[in-house]
Design a protein around this motif. Structure first.
Motif, PDB file in Angstrom:
ATOM      1  N   GLN A 196      56.874 -33.599  -0.781  1.00 41.30           N
ATOM      2  CA  GLN A 196      57.874 -33.819   0.264  1.00 41.30           C
ATOM      3  C   GLN A 196      57.214 -34.531   1.441  1.00 41.30           C
ATOM      4  N   ALA A 197      58.033 -35.089   2.314  1.00 42.42           N
ATOM      5  CA  ALA A 197      57.541 -35.765   3.512  1.00 42.42           C
ATOM      6  C   ALA A 197      58.233 -35.157   4.732  1.00 42.42           C
ATOM      7  N   ALA A 198      57.555 -35.187   5.869  1.00 39.98           N
ATOM      8  CA  ALA A 198      58.118 -34.682   7.119  1.00 39.98           C
ATOM      9  C   ALA A 198      57.405 -35.350   8.284  1.00 39.98           C
ATOM     10  N   VAL A 199      58.113 -35.501   9.380  1.00 37.44           N
ATOM     11  CA  VAL A 199      57.515 -36.044  10.597  1.00 37.44           C
ATOM     12  C   VAL A 199      56.899 -34.894  11.375  1.00 37.44           C
ATOM     13  N   ARG A 200      55.663 -35.085  11.813  1.00 37.55           N
ATOM     14  CA  ARG A 200      54.953 -34.074  12.596  1.00 37.55           C
ATOM     15  C   ARG A 200      54.274 -34.739  13.781  1.00 37.55           C
ATOM     16  N   ARG A 201      54.122 -33.992  14.865  1.00 37.54           N
ATOM     17  CA  ARG A 201      53.349 -34.448  16.022  1.00 37.54           C
ATOM     18  C   ARG A 201      51.907 -34.009  15.807  1.00 37.54           C
ATOM     19  N   LEU A 202      51.002 -34.964  15.761  1.00 39.38           N
ATOM     20  CA  LEU A 202      49.591 -34.659  15.541  1.00 39.38           C
ATOM     21  C   LEU A 202      48.920 -34.303  16.856  1.00 39.38           C
ATOM     22  N   ARG A 203      48.093 -33.276  16.843  1.00 38.36           N
ATOM     23  CA  ARG A 203      47.384 -32.813  18.037  1.00 38.36           C
ATOM     24  C   ARG A 203      45.915 -32.603  17.720  1.00 38.36           C
ATOM     25  N   ASP A 204      45.070 -32.805  18.733  1.00 43.60           N
ATOM     26  CA  ASP A 204      43.645 -32.525  18.543  1.00 43.60           C
ATOM     27  C   ASP A 204      43.401 -31.025  18.721  1.00 43.60           C
ATOM     28  N   VAL A 205      42.150 -30.595  18.628  1.00 37.59           N
ATOM     29  CA  VAL A 205      41.835 -29.165  18.697  1.00 37.59           C
ATOM     30  C   VAL A 205      42.157 -28.543  20.053  1.00 37.59           C
ATOM     31  N   HIS A 206      42.363 -29.379  21.087  1.00 36.98           N
ATOM     32  CA  HIS A 206      42.703 -28.880  22.423  1.00 36.98           C
ATOM     33  C   HIS A 206      44.208 -28.918  22.681  1.00 36.98           C
ATOM     34  N   GLY A 207      44.981 -29.347  21.678  1.00 36.63           N
ATOM     35  CA  GLY A 207      46.431 -29.412  21.823  1.00 36.63           C
ATOM     36  C   GLY A 207      46.942 -30.710  22.401  1.00 36.63           C
ATOM     37  N   VAL A 208      46.065 -31.659  22.639  1.00 37.83           N
ATOM     38  CA  VAL A 208      46.475 -32.951  23.187  1.00 37.83           C
ATOM     39  C   VAL A 208      47.157 -33.761  22.083  1.00 37.83           C
ATOM     40  N   VAL A 209      48.341 -34.308  22.397  1.00 37.89           N
ATOM     41  CA  VAL A 209      49.091 -35.087  21.416  1.00 37.89           C
ATOM     42  C   VAL A 209      48.358 -36.390  21.118  1.00 37.89           C
ATOM     43  N   LEU A 210      48.168 -36.650  19.825  1.00 40.97           N
ATOM     44  CA  LEU A 210      47.523 -37.880  19.374  1.00 40.97           C
ATOM     45  C   LEU A 210      48.555 -38.928  18.991  1.00 40.97           C
ATOM     46  N   ASP A 211      49.575 -38.506  18.226  1.00 34.60           N
ATOM     47  CA  ASP A 211      50.585 -39.431  17.727  1.00 34.60           C
ATOM     48  C   ASP A 211      51.609 -38.661  16.930  1.00 34.60           C
ATOM     49  N   ASP A 212      52.721 -39.316  16.597  1.00 36.99           N
ATOM     50  CA  ASP A 212      53.674 -38.774  15.647  1.00 36.99           C
ATOM     51  C   ASP A 212      53.385 -39.426  14.307  1.00 36.99           C
ATOM     52  N   ALA A 213      53.560 -38.675  13.222  1.00 39.60           N
ATOM     53  CA  ALA A 213      53.178 -39.195  11.912  1.00 39.60           C
ATOM     54  C   ALA A 213      54.113 -38.709  10.831  1.00 39.60           C
ATOM     55  N   LEU A 214      54.223 -39.505   9.784  1.00 38.17           N
ATOM     56  CA  LEU A 214      54.920 -39.100   8.567  1.00 38.17           C
ATOM     57  C   LEU A 214      53.844 -38.483   7.671  1.00 38.17           C
ATOM     58  N   ILE A 215      54.011 -37.206   7.363  1.00 39.13           N
ATOM     59  CA  ILE A 215      53.029 -36.459   6.577  1.00 39.13           C
ATOM     60  C   ILE A 215      53.592 -36.301   5.158  1.00 39.13           C
ATOM     61  N   LEU A 216      52.787 -36.621   4.176  1.00 40.41           N
ATOM     62  CA  LEU A 216      53.172 -36.406   2.777  1.00 40.41           C
ATOM     63  C   LEU A 216      52.164 -35.462   2.148  1.00 40.41           C
ATOM     64  N   ARG A 217      52.677 -34.513   1.402  1.00 38.34           N
ATOM     65  CA  ARG A 217      51.787 -33.559   0.737  1.00 38.34           C
ATOM     66  C   ARG A 217      51.993 -33.630  -0.756  1.00 38.34           C
TER      67      ARG A 217
END
Length: 65
Positions: free
Chosen positions: A44-65
């Motif tokens: 499946q695919a889903a849009v997720r907000r990517l964050r670094d280890v400190h919680g800072v937003v890096l980008d939005d991404a389409l994640i596929l597993r």
């Protein structure tokens, strides 16, 4: 066979509008959950907000597993 978890840039060379990063290996799911918060169901695919280890937003991404 290696038991390492690897991260590989899989898309074309910069500059590009889209980057594809592949994570594979025994800790791939844990790495994905660390950066994306949760993973979609298998195949499946889903849009997720990517964050670094400190919680800072890096980008939005389409994640596929």
């Amino acid at each position: 066979m290696s038991q390492d978890t690897i991260y590989a840039h899989s898309s074309g060379q910069a500059p590009a509008a889209i980057a594809v990063i592949r994570i594979s290996g025994p800790d791939a799911h844990a790495a994905g959950k660390t950066i994306a918060g949760s993973l979609p169901s298998a195949r499946q695919a889903a849009v997720r907000r990517l964050r670094d280890v400190h919680g800072v937003v890096l980008d939005d991404a389409l994640i596929l597993r």
